[in-house]
Design a protein around this motif. Structure first.
Motif, PDB file in Angstrom:
ATOM      1  N   LYS A 130      36.116  41.326  43.458  1.00  0.00           N
ATOM      2  CA  LYS A 130      36.808  42.172  44.440  1.00  0.00           C
ATOM      3  C   LYS A 130      38.147  42.659  43.880  1.00  0.00           C
ATOM      4  O   LYS A 130      38.503  43.834  44.013  1.00  0.00           O
ATOM      5  CB  LYS A 130      37.030  41.371  45.724  1.00  0.00           C
TER       6      LYS A 130
ATOM      7  N   ARG B 198      32.190  36.393  51.533  1.00  0.00           N
ATOM      8  CA  ARG B 198      32.826  37.003  50.360  1.00  0.00           C
ATOM      9  C   ARG B 198      31.950  38.103  49.771  1.00  0.00           C
ATOM     10  O   ARG B 198      32.439  39.160  49.361  1.00  0.00           O
ATOM     11  CB  ARG B 198      33.097  35.935  49.302  1.00  0.00           C
TER      12      ARG B 198
ATOM     13  N   LEU C  58      37.595  45.522  41.216  1.00  0.00           N
ATOM     14  CA  LEU C  58      36.730  46.674  41.497  1.00  0.00           C
ATOM     15  C   LEU C  58      37.334  47.999  41.004  1.00  0.00           C
ATOM     16  O   LEU C  58      36.601  48.831  40.446  1.00  0.00           O
ATOM     17  CB  LEU C  58      36.434  46.769  42.994  1.00  0.00           C
TER      18      LEU C  58
ATOM     19  N   ASP D 121      32.128  41.237  51.837  1.00  0.00           N
ATOM     20  CA  ASP D 121      33.405  41.909  51.600  1.00  0.00           C
ATOM     21  C   ASP D 121      33.345  42.755  50.326  1.00  0.00           C
ATOM     22  O   ASP D 121      33.770  43.918  50.309  1.00  0.00           O
ATOM     23  CB  ASP D 121      34.514  40.866  51.504  1.00  0.00           C
ATOM     24  N   VAL D 122      32.803  42.184  49.256  1.00  0.00           N
ATOM     25  CA  VAL D 122      32.683  42.926  47.996  1.00  0.00           C
ATOM     26  C   VAL D 122      31.700  44.093  48.147  1.00  0.00           C
ATOM     27  O   VAL D 122      31.981  45.218  47.721  1.00  0.00           O
ATOM     28  CB  VAL D 122      32.229  41.996  46.850  1.00  0.00           C
ATOM     29  N   TYR D 123      30.556  43.816  48.770  1.00  0.00           N
ATOM     30  CA  TYR D 123      29.537  44.847  48.938  1.00  0.00           C
ATOM     31  C   TYR D 123      30.075  46.047  49.720  1.00  0.00           C
ATOM     32  O   TYR D 123      29.890  47.205  49.314  1.00  0.00           O
ATOM     33  CB  TYR D 123      28.325  44.253  49.660  1.00  0.00           C
TER      34      TYR D 123
ATOM     35  N   LEU E 110      33.369  35.793  43.392  1.00  0.00           N
ATOM     36  CA  LEU E 110      33.376  37.029  44.180  1.00  0.00           C
ATOM     37  C   LEU E 110      34.782  37.578  44.428  1.00  0.00           C
ATOM     38  O   LEU E 110      34.987  38.790  44.320  1.00  0.00           O
ATOM     39  CB  LEU E 110      32.626  36.809  45.488  1.00  0.00           C
TER      40      LEU E 110
ATOM     41  N   SER F 220      33.151  46.945  50.081  1.00  0.00           N
ATOM     42  CA  SER F 220      34.177  47.610  49.283  1.00  0.00           C
ATOM     43  C   SER F 220      33.554  48.551  48.263  1.00  0.00           C
ATOM     44  O   SER F 220      34.074  49.640  47.998  1.00  0.00           O
ATOM     45  CB  SER F 220      35.056  46.572  48.577  1.00  0.00           C
TER      46      SER F 220
END
Length: 219
Positions: A83, A123, A86, A126-128, A79, A130
């Motif tokens: 990130k 994690r 992205l 955080d990615v979602y 993950l 973003s």
């Protein structure tokens, strides 16, 4: 003055190269960017992003012939890797849907002994979030962490991470959680060895049959 200018140029040149080398999966990301520079994918495609389970899905486009698909699965990514990249593998496109598979590799590798289900959940969030900054309304589908036989000792952690992510996405708009974990277990609750390749980690065609069926209605 000229010597100083040349020295600065060389420092910048080699510094940039070293930075690129230091970043994991930099070559794969560079290859994606080169592809885009030659021909940018069409708008409105379904974007698959994540780790090697997507990267190795060689007949992905053929399994969903009615959809235009961009496959940006890379390496054995975790993950934090997704990130990091992205801006390179998600933000440049204008997809109609985003499908993610990532999180399994977070439990392996250097420093993974301290990684808990809660770590992977945090994690993921955080990615979602973003992704949502760039694409707040694009339908988002998360494919659950799969039960790989070679990682049997990690299955309790993975199952818990799946549950936490599923509970989180339940309250998020325009999202789907696709459970492949339970579909890849036999009647005794063990991973089905016949749907994996010899490494007991990656899937063969039978494994991808399960994923295709699980994802079909969401694409």
């Amino acid at each position: 003055m000229k010597k100083i200018t040349i020295l600065i140029y060389l420092l910048l040149l080699f510094g940039t190269k070293n930075d690129s080398i230091a970043q994991p999966f930099a070559n794969e990301i560079a290859a994606f960017k080169k592809q885009d520079s030659l021909k940018m994918p069409a708008r409105g495609a379904v974007l698959f992003v994540g780790s090697s389970s997507f990267r190795l899905w060689k007949d992905l486009e053929q399994r969903f012939p009615q959809k235009t698909i961009i496959n940006r699965g890379f390496g054995g990514s975790s993950l934090p890797d997704v990130k990091r990249y992205l801006p390179d593998i998600v933000y440049p496109y204008e997809p109609s849907k985003i499908v993610m598979y990532c999180g399994e590799n977070d439990f392996t590798g250097p420093g993974s002994d301290t990684v808990t289900a809660e770590t992977v959940y945090e994690r993921f969030v955080d990615v979602y979030l973003s992704i949502r900054v760039k694409y707040p309304l694009v339908p988002f589908t998360y494919v659950s962490i799969k039960p790989s036989p070679s990682r049997r000792h990690l299955l309790p952690k993975m199952a818990k991470a799946n549950k936490l992510i599923q509970q989180y996405l339940h309250y998020m708009p325009h999202t789907r959680f696709v459970d492949v974990y339970t579909k890849m277990l036999d009647k005794k609750g063990n991973p089905m060895p016949e749907i994996f390749t010899r490494d007991s980690l990656h899937m063969n065609a039978k494994g991808y049959d399960i994923w295709q069926k699980a994802l079909k209605k969401h694409l």
